[in-house]
Design a protein around this motif. Structure first.
Motif, short mmCIF file in Angstrom:
data_model
loop_
_atom_site.label_atom_id
_atom_site.label_comp_id
_atom_site.label_asym_id
_atom_site.label_seq_id
_atom_site.Cartn_x
_atom_site.Cartn_y
_atom_site.Cartn_z
N UNK A 98 0.81 -1.21 0.00
CA UNK A 98 0.00 0.00 0.00
C UNK A 98 0.85 1.27 0.00
N UNK A 99 2.15 1.10 0.23
CA UNK A 99 3.04 2.26 0.19
C UNK A 99 3.02 2.90 -1.20
N UNK A 100 2.76 2.10 -2.21
CA UNK A 100 2.64 2.63 -3.57
C UNK A 100 1.58 3.73 -3.61
N UNK A 101 0.52 3.53 -2.84
CA UNK A 101 -0.55 4.52 -2.78
C UNK A 101 -0.11 5.70 -1.90
N UNK A 102 0.44 5.37 -0.74
CA UNK A 102 0.80 6.42 0.21
C UNK A 102 1.85 7.38 -0.37
N UNK A 153 -7.43 7.88 3.94
CA UNK A 153 -6.96 8.91 4.88
C UNK A 153 -6.14 8.30 6.00
N UNK A 154 -6.60 7.14 6.46
CA UNK A 154 -5.90 6.46 7.55
C UNK A 154 -4.50 6.05 7.11
N UNK A 155 -4.42 5.55 5.88
CA UNK A 155 -3.14 5.04 5.40
C UNK A 155 -2.20 6.15 4.94
N UNK A 156 -2.77 7.18 4.34
CA UNK A 156 -1.93 8.13 3.63
C UNK A 156 -2.01 9.55 4.16
N UNK A 157 -2.92 9.80 5.08
CA UNK A 157 -3.02 11.16 5.60
C UNK A 157 -4.01 11.99 4.78
N UNK A 158 -4.37 13.11 5.34
CA UNK A 158 -5.44 13.91 4.77
C UNK A 158 -5.06 14.65 3.50
N UNK A 159 -3.81 15.04 3.40
CA UNK A 159 -3.45 15.90 2.27
C UNK A 159 -3.04 15.09 1.03
N UNK A 160 -3.58 13.89 0.95
CA UNK A 160 -3.31 13.04 -0.20
C UNK A 160 -3.85 13.69 -1.48
#
Ligand SMILES: Nc1nc2c(ncn2[C@@H]2O[C@H](COP(=O)(O)OP(=O)(O)OP(=O)(O)O)[C@@H](O)[C@H]2O)c(=O)[nH]1
Ligand SMILES: [Mg+2]
Length: 403
Positions: free
Chosen positions: A285-289, A317-324
């Motif tokens: 999932x880091x690919x997304x983050x 949001x949980x994985x990548x934060x809000x400012x994705x």
């Protein structure tokens, strides 16, 4: 019955090899209305189907709260046990998460193996894992799920056998099992870590060179179909939940003068995705983050699209934060009528509508990605310029001070 072996087999997903007859169980409470319960059961049925099981019945109950011992009320558990016998059921699958002791109690009362949604999802992942990395990730999640259940399973059988207080060879067996499971878990984690390091290095290299776009969204939204359509990749796409467990990255052409760009497909989301899975798939999932842009793909033809959108949104949001940096893309618009498309456009005007299967809406999608890629390059250039200016300034200062 060799209980610990059985539990391990279950965790490995082997017990779905032949078509097993399952009954699905859902409960509506004051916190969850009957419509939601129906909806979640419909999804549980798709999960069971993706796990290769045959759905032979459903049990639904309305209660104020879940029964702490058995989730369902006593009368309903009895009815469930009768249904199991009448319909020759192999397993009972609860939509709600069960504590090890709840599962054990319902097993005692029905004489059937009991699974919850998390256990079922773990089974599907185990079936779908193809690469060394995804197999490792799944087995880690399975062991994390299984270890606390080994203890309870033991207590349960001890009591069933009437051997209260006879902590003899059995306990040793349990201890041995748990030790073996823990040792294996530690070994698998080390192996996964070394894979992650290698992947991280490769990823960094690529990221420096290209604008990276990641596809994310609910399982079955059409992520792999879209990756294939836009890049000519040949990732398996099918009408099953969790077909994809590995991240695949391909170059994608965004139009003239666009910087090089990549598009990545990855594992899908679902309501109540077991947290052990989220944890062990974090490198995938880091690919997304770490993406420069995330395309949040939504199956617009799904009757539950709003909940699915929200679940995926929250997980992102949980994985990548809000400012994705995110763009919502409604897929499968070929399956919508005009009125529904207009409604989508009205409700979320900034989203893009496509059909990955019929290659509709691709121009607009590409143009959108291209403009973001151009902005990304500009930003990088100005950042590089600023860094250069700063370095030159420092050099001048150094020279001026006679250094
Ligand atoms: N009608 C229609 N069906 C589509 C479209 N895109 C994908 N599908 C179908 O939707 C199903 C799921 O597609 P996938 O591409 O496997 O979905 P995914 O998001 O990769 O799913 P997982 O990897 O399982 O999470 C397949 O049966 C596709 O043929 C579309 O634009 N229109
Ligand atoms: Mg896929």
């Amino acid at each position: 019955m060799g209980v610990n072996i059985a539990a391990t087999e279950a965790a490995r997903g082997r017990h779905w090899d032949k078509k097993e007859r399952v009954v699905l169980v859902g409960v509506s409470t004051k916190d969850q209305d009957p419509v939601a319960t129906r909806q979640h059961l419909a999804e549980l049925a798709r999960l069971a189907d993706s796990a290769g099981a045959e759905i032979a019945g459903e049990v639904v109950q309305n209660r104020q709260t879940l029964d702490p011992a058995t989730v369902l009320g006593a009368g309903k558990v009895k009815a469930l046990a009768e249904l199991c016998d009448a319909e020759d059921i192999d397993k009972v699958v609860f939509d709600d998460d069960l504590s090890p002791s709840q599962a054990k109690r319902v097993e005692e009362l029905t004489g059937r193996m009991v699974l919850d949604r998390s256990g079922l999802i773990l089974d599907i992942f185990a079936r779908q894992a193809r690469t060394r990395e995804s197999k490792l990730q799944v087995e880690i999640a399975q062991l994390e799920y299984l270890i606390p259940r080994l203890t309870k399973m033991w207590t349960h059988l001890e009591r069933q056998g009437g051997g209260i207080g006879t902590l003899g060879p059995g306990e040793t067996q349990l201890e041995t099992d748990r030790r073996i499971a823990r040792t294996r878990l530690a070994k698998l984690k080390r192996e996964l870590e070394s894979m992650e390091v290698a992947r991280g290095e490769r990823g960094k290299q690529r990221k420096r060179e290209a604008f990276s776009v990641a596809l994310a969204g609910y399982t079955n939204a059409g992520k792999s179909t879209l990756l294939n359509a836009l890049t000519g990749a040949k990732v398996l796409a099918q009408d099953r939940l969790f077909s994809t467990l590995d991240a695949t990255t391909r170059k994608v052409w965004l139009g003239h003068e666009s910087p090089d760009a990549t598009l990545s497909d990855t594992v899908g989301f679902i309501r109540k995705l077991p947290h052990h899975l989220v944890a062990s798939f974090r490198s995938t999932l880091a690919v997304v983050a770490e993406a420069d842009l995330v395309l949040h793909l939504v199956d617009a033809s799904d009757m539950f699209r709003e909940e699915e959108m929200r679940v995926a949104h929250d997980l992102l949001e949980e994985l990548c934060g809000r400012d994705l940096p995110r763009l919502v893309v409604f897929n499968k618009i070929d399956a919508l009528d005009d009125a529904d498309r207009q409604k989508l456009a009205h409700d979320l005007p900034q989203a893009i509508q496509v059909s990955a299967a019929q290659k509709l809406g691709f121009d607009l999608l590409r143009e959108n990605m291209r403009s973001r890629a151009l902005a990304w390059r500009e930003e990088r250039r100005s950042k590089a310029d600023k860094e250069l200016d700063k370095a030159l300034e420092e050099l001048e200062l150094l020279e001026a001070s006679g250094g």
